[in-house]
Design a protein around this motif. Structure first.
Motif, PDB file in Angstrom:
ATOM      1  N   LEU A 147       0.816  -1.213   0.000  1.00  8.67           N
ATOM      2  CA  LEU A 147       0.000   0.000   0.000  1.00  8.67           C
ATOM      3  C   LEU A 147       0.849   1.263   0.000  1.00  8.67           C
ATOM      4  O   LEU A 147       0.318   2.368  -0.117  1.00  8.67           O
ATOM      5  CB  LEU A 147      -0.923   0.009   1.230  1.00  8.67           C
ATOM      6  N   GLU A 148       2.161   1.107   0.142  1.00 10.31           N
ATOM      7  CA  GLU A 148       3.047   2.258   0.190  1.00 10.31           C
ATOM      8  C   GLU A 148       3.394   2.733  -1.221  1.00 10.31           C
ATOM      9  O   GLU A 148       3.517   1.944  -2.154  1.00 10.31           O
ATOM     10  CB  GLU A 148       4.344   1.911   0.938  1.00 10.31           C
ATOM     11  N   GLY A 149       3.567   4.037  -1.371  1.00  9.41           N
ATOM     12  CA  GLY A 149       4.007   4.579  -2.658  1.00  9.41           C
ATOM     13  C   GLY A 149       2.877   4.708  -3.658  1.00  9.41           C
ATOM     14  O   GLY A 149       1.743   4.268  -3.454  1.00  9.41           O
ATOM     15  N   VAL A 150       3.223   5.295  -4.799  1.00  8.61           N
ATOM     16  CA  VAL A 150       2.220   5.596  -5.827  1.00  8.61           C
ATOM     17  C   VAL A 150       1.853   4.380  -6.665  1.00  8.61           C
ATOM     18  O   VAL A 150       0.853   4.400  -7.381  1.00  8.61           O
ATOM     19  CB  VAL A 150       2.725   6.717  -6.757  1.00  8.61           C
ATOM     20  N   SER A 151       2.643   3.317  -6.589  1.00  7.63           N
ATOM     21  CA  SER A 151       2.383   2.144  -7.420  1.00  7.63           C
ATOM     22  C   SER A 151       1.489   1.112  -6.744  1.00  7.63           C
ATOM     23  O   SER A 151       1.199   0.068  -7.322  1.00  7.63           O
ATOM     24  CB  SER A 151       3.708   1.475  -7.813  1.00  7.63           C
ATOM     25  N   GLY A 152       1.048   1.390  -5.519  1.00  7.14           N
ATOM     26  CA  GLY A 152       0.208   0.449  -4.804  1.00  7.14           C
ATOM     27  C   GLY A 152      -1.176   0.357  -5.411  1.00  7.14           C
ATOM     28  O   GLY A 152      -1.590   1.199  -6.222  1.00  7.14           O
ATOM     29  N   PRO A 153      -1.930  -0.655  -5.038  1.00  3.29           N
ATOM     30  CA  PRO A 153      -3.266  -0.847  -5.601  1.00  3.29           C
ATOM     31  C   PRO A 153      -4.260   0.188  -5.088  1.00  3.29           C
ATOM     32  O   PRO A 153      -4.098   0.749  -4.003  1.00  3.29           O
ATOM     33  CB  PRO A 153      -3.649  -2.250  -5.113  1.00  3.29           C
ATOM     34  N   VAL A 154      -5.274   0.457  -5.885  1.00  4.63           N
ATOM     35  CA  VAL A 154      -6.420   1.221  -5.403  1.00  4.63           C
ATOM     36  C   VAL A 154      -7.141   0.341  -4.388  1.00  4.63           C
ATOM     37  O   VAL A 154      -7.420  -0.828  -4.668  1.00  4.63           O
ATOM     38  CB  VAL A 154      -7.361   1.580  -6.575  1.00  4.63           C
ATOM     39  N   LEU A 155      -7.420   0.873  -3.207  1.00  2.37           N
ATOM     40  CA  LEU A 155      -7.962   0.056  -2.127  1.00  2.37           C
ATOM     41  C   LEU A 155      -9.325   0.568  -1.677  1.00  2.37           C
ATOM     42  O   LEU A 155      -9.472   1.722  -1.279  1.00  2.37           O
ATOM     43  CB  LEU A 155      -7.005   0.054  -0.937  1.00  2.37           C
ATOM     44  N   TRP A 156     -10.315  -0.311  -1.778  1.00  2.00           N
ATOM     45  CA  TRP A 156     -11.641  -0.054  -1.238  1.00  2.00           C
ATOM     46  C   TRP A 156     -11.815  -0.931  -0.001  1.00  2.00           C
ATOM     47  O   TRP A 156     -11.481  -2.120  -0.025  1.00  2.00           O
ATOM     48  CB  TRP A 156     -12.735  -0.423  -2.240  1.00  2.00           C
ATOM     49  N   THR A 157     -12.335  -0.346   1.080  1.00  2.00           N
ATOM     50  CA  THR A 157     -12.554  -1.107   2.302  1.00  2.00           C
ATOM     51  C   THR A 157     -13.986  -0.913   2.768  1.00  2.00           C
ATOM     52  O   THR A 157     -14.421   0.208   3.040  1.00  2.00           O
ATOM     53  CB  THR A 157     -11.583  -0.662   3.404  1.00  2.00           C
ATOM     54  N   LEU A 158     -14.702  -2.018   2.848  1.00  2.00           N
ATOM     55  CA  LEU A 158     -16.078  -2.049   3.327  1.00  2.00           C
ATOM     56  C   LEU A 158     -16.088  -2.839   4.632  1.00  2.00           C
ATOM     57  O   LEU A 158     -15.614  -3.970   4.664  1.00  2.00           O
ATOM     58  CB  LEU A 158     -16.970  -2.711   2.277  1.00  2.00           C
ATOM     59  N   LEU A 159     -16.586  -2.235   5.690  1.00  2.00           N
ATOM     60  CA  LEU A 159     -16.576  -2.875   6.999  1.00  2.00           C
ATOM     61  C   LEU A 159     -17.992  -2.982   7.550  1.00  2.00           C
ATOM     62  O   LEU A 159     -18.786  -2.033   7.438  1.00  2.00           O
ATOM     63  CB  LEU A 159     -15.730  -2.071   7.998  1.00  2.00           C
ATOM     64  N   ASP A 160     -18.304  -4.111   8.156  1.00  2.00           N
ATOM     65  CA  ASP A 160     -19.528  -4.215   8.937  1.00  2.00           C
ATOM     66  C   ASP A 160     -19.312  -3.442  10.239  1.00  2.00           C
ATOM     67  O   ASP A 160     -18.196  -3.392  10.768  1.00  2.00           O
ATOM     68  CB  ASP A 160     -19.841  -5.679   9.230  1.00  2.00           C
ATOM     69  N   GLU A 161     -20.356  -2.841  10.760  1.00  4.11           N
ATOM     70  CA  GLU A 161     -20.215  -2.084  12.008  1.00  4.11           C
ATOM     71  C   GLU A 161     -19.691  -2.962  13.142  1.00  4.11           C
ATOM     72  O   GLU A 161     -19.033  -2.476  14.073  1.00  4.11           O
ATOM     73  CB  GLU A 161     -21.546  -1.444  12.409  1.00  4.11           C
ATOM     74  N   ALA A 162     -19.949  -4.281  13.064  1.00  2.00           N
ATOM     75  CA  ALA A 162     -19.446  -5.194  14.090  1.00  2.00           C
ATOM     76  C   ALA A 162     -17.932  -5.133  14.211  1.00  2.00           C
ATOM     77  O   ALA A 162     -17.374  -5.328  15.303  1.00  2.00           O
ATOM     78  CB  ALA A 162     -19.889  -6.621  13.782  1.00  2.00           C
ATOM     79  N   VAL A 194     -18.858   1.886   5.696  1.00  2.00           N
ATOM     80  CA  VAL A 194     -19.298   1.024   6.795  1.00  2.00           C
ATOM     81  C   VAL A 194     -20.760   0.659   6.577  1.00  2.00           C
ATOM     82  O   VAL A 194     -21.591   1.531   6.290  1.00  2.00           O
ATOM     83  CB  VAL A 194     -19.136   1.726   8.158  1.00  2.00           C
ATOM     84  N   VAL A 195     -21.070  -0.638   6.718  1.00  2.00           N
ATOM     85  CA  VAL A 195     -22.459  -1.087   6.700  1.00  2.00           C
ATOM     86  C   VAL A 195     -22.959  -1.044   8.145  1.00  2.00           C
ATOM     87  O   VAL A 195     -22.525  -1.843   8.980  1.00  2.00           O
ATOM     88  CB  VAL A 195     -22.586  -2.520   6.141  1.00  2.00           C
ATOM     89  N   PRO A 196     -23.843  -0.112   8.471  1.00  2.00           N
ATOM     90  CA  PRO A 196     -24.279   0.038   9.868  1.00  2.00           C
ATOM     91  C   PRO A 196     -25.255  -1.056  10.281  1.00  2.00           C
ATOM     92  O   PRO A 196     -25.912  -1.674   9.441  1.00  2.00           O
ATOM     93  CB  PRO A 196     -24.959   1.411   9.860  1.00  2.00           C
ATOM     94  N   PHE A 197     -25.355  -1.270  11.567  1.00  2.00           N
ATOM     95  CA  PHE A 197     -26.314  -2.242  12.076  1.00  2.00           C
ATOM     96  C   PHE A 197     -27.730  -1.936  11.583  1.00  2.00           C
ATOM     97  O   PHE A 197     -28.524  -2.836  11.313  1.00  2.00           O
ATOM     98  CB  PHE A 197     -26.302  -2.248  13.607  1.00  2.00           C
ATOM     99  N   GLY A 198     -28.037  -0.640  11.478  1.00  2.00           N
ATOM    100  CA  GLY A 198     -29.367  -0.238  11.069  1.00  2.00           C
ATOM    101  C   GLY A 198     -29.742  -0.649   9.659  1.00  2.00           C
ATOM    102  O   GLY A 198     -30.929  -0.630   9.300  1.00  2.00           O
ATOM    103  N   ALA A 199     -28.755  -1.041   8.847  1.00  8.08           N
ATOM    104  CA  ALA A 199     -29.050  -1.478   7.476  1.00  8.08           C
ATOM    105  C   ALA A 199     -29.735  -2.834   7.451  1.00  8.08           C
ATOM    106  O   ALA A 199     -30.311  -3.234   6.438  1.00  8.08           O
ATOM    107  CB  ALA A 199     -27.767  -1.534   6.648  1.00  8.08           C
ATOM    108  N   GLY A 200     -29.655  -3.557   8.581  1.00  9.58           N
ATOM    109  CA  GLY A 200     -30.278  -4.874   8.627  1.00  9.58           C
ATOM    110  C   GLY A 200     -29.515  -5.885   7.791  1.00  9.58           C
ATOM    111  O   GLY A 200     -28.286  -5.860   7.694  1.00  9.58           O
ATOM    112  N   GLU A 201     -30.272  -6.789   7.163  1.00 11.36           N
ATOM    113  CA  GLU A 201     -29.630  -7.828   6.354  1.00 11.36           C
ATOM    114  C   GLU A 201     -28.992  -7.206   5.112  1.00 11.36           C
ATOM    115  O   GLU A 201     -29.460  -6.196   4.588  1.00 11.36           O
ATOM    116  CB  GLU A 201     -30.654  -8.896   5.942  1.00 11.36           C
ATOM    117  N   HIS A 202     -27.898  -7.826   4.667  1.00 19.13           N
ATOM    118  CA  HIS A 202     -27.249  -7.354   3.436  1.00 19.13           C
ATOM    119  C   HIS A 202     -26.555  -8.519   2.745  1.00 19.13           C
ATOM    120  O   HIS A 202     -26.489  -9.638   3.270  1.00 19.13           O
ATOM    121  CB  HIS A 202     -26.275  -6.209   3.725  1.00 19.13           C
ATOM    122  N   ALA A 203     -26.039  -8.279   1.549  1.00 16.09           N
ATOM    123  CA  ALA A 203     -25.588  -9.354   0.656  1.00 16.09           C
ATOM    124  C   ALA A 203     -24.311 -10.054   1.096  1.00 16.09           C
ATOM    125  O   ALA A 203     -23.987 -11.119   0.572  1.00 16.09           O
ATOM    126  CB  ALA A 203     -25.404  -8.806  -0.764  1.00 16.09           C
TER     127      ALA A 203
END
Length: 274
Positions: A147-162, A194-203
């Protein structure tokens, strides 16, 4: 004075043998790529030791070259700093142009602090040896260097609120971990949702997920459970995983609201709130 030869890595030895077997079969890289339904550049990466094939690709190589399971078996025996089920995925991380990761109950490994990772490794093994835990922590921290430097990958992070709420390693360690993620998001080093607890069920409720895309190869998906993992390159399965990720992303908070939530929960941990 004779020049000393640089020792070859296991990956380089694997690649050299692949090249020899391909030539012996009277095939060009282009011909192998056509049979494998991939790019010649990918075959070149394999032969140069820059990349290891996935288990399914190794099986295809054996079929194309008539090597009777040779490359599939050898792949299983290659030295790795990581668990066998994760070794191929760890190699692919280094080549990815984009990584989209979803954390169901844990902060993804690429983002973990050393204290967070150490707490996890101790929890996995109640009879742990300190030197073994230290080695695993170092390996995990080294992974994050991509993840360091300009050559690193584009990073998407999706987290459950848990992930934010479970106090791994104690209040201070958890606050530090969440602030690291928030700082990286603010610095533009990752896209945070972040997928919040309030979103309920998700994929994505059933599994963590990592999606990797490459400049010269088809995308892959990786899911993991207790002592097992599955690296998928079947186009239909990868497409299904990408759809599930997109659906969960649609239920998530915006980048700005996610960042604010992560910082707020970090404060809660540090203040000892439940």
């Amino acid at each position: 004075m004779m020049e000393q030869r640089v020792p070859r890595s296991p990956r380089e030895k694997y690649g050299e043998e692949l090249k020899l077997r391909r030539i012996a079969a009277g095939m060009t890289q282009e011909a192998v790529a056509r049979e494998m339904m991939c790019s010649p550049t990918l075959i070149s990466h394999y032969e140069a030791g820059r990349r290891l094939p996935s288990p399914s690709d190794a099986k295809r190589l054996d079929k194309v070259l008539g090597t009777d399971g040779f490359f599939e078996r050898w792949l299983e025996d290659l030295d790795s700093k990581f668990a066998h089920h994760f070794a191929a995925a760890a190699e692919l991380e280094k080549q990815a142009a984009e990584i989209r990761q979803y954390g169901l109950t844990l902060v993804p490994g690429l983002l973990q602090t050393d204290d967070y990772a150490r707490a996890l490794f101790r929890a996995y093994d109640p009879n742990y040896r300190t030197d073994d835990v230290d080695r695993r922590v170092v390996n995990r921290m080294e992974r994050a260097q991509i993840l360091e430097g300009v050559s690193g990958p584009v990073l998407w992070t999706l987290l459950d609120e848990a992930v934010l709420r479970r106090r791994v390693g104690g209040a201070l360690a958890m606050a530090t971990q969440l602030r690291k993620i928030a700082n990286m998001a603010e610095a533009g080093r990752l896209r945070l949702h972040v997928v919040p607890f309030g979103a309920g069920e998700h994929a994505l409720m059933e599994s963590l997920l990592t999606l990797m895309s490459f400049k010269d190869a088809a995308p892959v998906a990786y899911v993991e459970g207790l002592y097992t993992g599955n690296l998928m390159d079947d186009p239909a399965l990868v497409s299904n995983c990408r759809t599930a990720y997109d659906l969960a992303l649609g239920d998530a908070l915006s980048h700005g609201k996610s960042l604010a939530l992560v910082r707020a929960v970090a404060e809660e941990h540090e203040n000892g709130e439940q």
